[in-house]
Enzyme design. Sequence first.
Site, PDB file in Angstrom:
ATOM      1  N   GLN A   1       0.815  -1.211   0.000  1.00  0.00           N
ATOM      2  CA  GLN A   1       0.000   0.000   0.000  1.00  0.00           C
ATOM      3  C   GLN A   1       0.848   1.261   0.000  1.00  0.00           C
ATOM      4  OE1 GLN A   1      -3.093  -0.163  -0.564  1.00  0.00           O
ATOM      5  NE2 GLN A   1      -3.444   2.042  -0.503  1.00  0.00           N
ATOM      6  N   GLU A   2       1.968   1.235   0.695  1.00  0.00           N
ATOM      7  CA  GLU A   2       2.800   2.431   0.822  1.00  0.00           C
ATOM      8  C   GLU A   2       3.523   2.784  -0.470  1.00  0.00           C
ATOM      9  OE1 GLU A   2       3.426   4.750   2.935  1.00  0.00           O
ATOM     10  OE2 GLU A   2       2.319   4.086   4.692  1.00  0.00           O
TER      11      GLU A   2
END
Length: 663
Positions: free
Chosen positions: A512-513
């Site tokens: 996600q990052e």
Amino acid sequence: MKLRTILTLILAVFAGACQAQPGPDDAIVEMAQAFARNNKPRLTQLLPLARGHLLEPWAAYWELRARLDTASPQEVQDFFTRYAGTYQEDRLRNDWLLVLGQRRDWAAFAAEYPRFRMNDDREVKCYALVARSVAEGANTPASVVEEARRLWLAQRDLDDGCTLAATTFSADGPVRQRITTSDAWRKARIATEGNRPRVAASAVELVSPHALPLLSELNASPTKFLKNRVTAILRTRRELIGLALIKLATTDPDNAATLLENKWGPQLSVEERNWIWGVLGRQAAQRLQPTALAFFDKVTKDSDLSDDMLAWKVRAALRASMVPQWPTVLSGIEAMSEEARRDIAWQYWRARALQAAGSAAERAEAMQVFESMASPRGFYEQLALEEVGRKVAPPERPAPLTEQEKEAARQNPGLARGLAAIALGLRDEGRREWNYTTNLARPGGMEDRELLAAAQLACEREVWDRCINTSDRTKGEFDIDQRFPMPFREAVTRRALEIGLDPAYVFGLMRQESRFVADARSSVGASGLMQVMPATARWTARKLGLNGFSPDKLTDRDTNLMIGTGYLKLVLDSFDGSMAMAAAAYNAGPTRPRVWRNGPVLDAAVWAENVPFGETRDYVKKVLSNTTLYAALLTGEPQSLKARLGRVGPRDDSEPEAGRDLP
């Protein structure tokens, strides 16, 4: 001066000039930099050096776009012809249509607009509606006005196209249908609550230009404005009182509620009162205050509220106590527009409300909804899987790609340009070119098998963000290895286990990052695989006893992993091992989740849905659903998202608080 000296100087100048000539790759990179600086002479100077390069369309685009306001129509058409079918052709067409709209050259606009393939620019769409009304006059269909209304109401920042469309379809003219006075005041209300005074003023000017000085007065001090008024009889005065109450509600909701209840409520219409109570309810719900439902209870007609107000009413009902107020959840969702009810979150919570309602018919309907949603694809889909008695497991892999499918992806010029741009460090340009090629180059975008082949090409080049995002777009096929790759698996797993972290959680967060882009850098300065901020990195390095650390080392894979996982472990420990709260803290900072956890003990899915920040709310859901799928891959066993979520509640004050100094 002697002839030999002169010749020596000439040769030196010539040699310096030759030495200064950049190579083709360097010319492309320098042109990107010159475009960012709007250095038109340098762009013109460098363009010949980029001829024949794979990224020549970008070079030519930058050079012409920088001077588009003075370019001739023939130059623009020549560009379209030379680079036909490319992203840059359609990107320049987008820019050119904006220029034509600003010039009110509707004939040229109407001729070019049908060729616009992306068709994803709201302002261009608004210009197109105006151009159509100019051409069709009184025969303009009502659907054109309705579309202009929809686009204008969705406009967050002022732009010429949608403002012109609103003016065109609200003024007296040949078109019978209208953007109404109620529409204008509705937009002013939304803009006022969102602290966008220029947008609010533009809407008010449309219907009551004489009221603009009063609007400025209430924006300066809503309290003073309301104190200096006694009555509100006419529509304009009532709406201005409403705007003042809305403005006050964003900073002092209790005072706004008191004034609405005791002074202004009786003078306003039912719809006006309901809207302001909805604003107060939303403001309280976003602050996670228990008074939210009391405000919403004063609304006599839910259909007077916006979808966003209703969403916060539902969230407030979910977190009202340890057992959600299911009837309110159900009625709030039922009052939403059809479009809003299609949101996967509201499908899930509606089914949960039906499940709790008690009747056999409602429980049966709930199970039908869960069955239709159940999938490993996302947060609510995974929760639906568990509602029907199944855990989360990797889906069956699609049939292997054929050599012909792989070769078609390798030969696609748009994909090749996207990868080439990324390789030169022009990641934003590469991303846009790639996304256009997969999603917009033709109506509906690529088919599933084409997307899988494109994703595989990116995976093989280790361009992980394009690999994941492209595979994510498939509708029928689900390639778990493309969607959930595990780059650096050995290093990540080793580091996670060393410090007592679940490797699946680390992979879920990194996906996600950064999408595993090792040199990723966010707009706020976070760097690397785990997107660590410099100040956070320095603090963590001191905690971990890392000597000689400096933030420029964050793009080193192993350093980033060490700092990022070290910080994540400290955050997780400070939130009692709650993956949901730790994910929220990693995204929004630890201070906010410490406040958000207060209140009743909640199912963590309810808690996550009530996270006040939209970005963080989405982040928490994605990190947890990512983690669950990664765990299934790493262990080879079906997994439970619900078990990872657990419950969230206030901290036990009798226990020492860990991590109070976390940045």
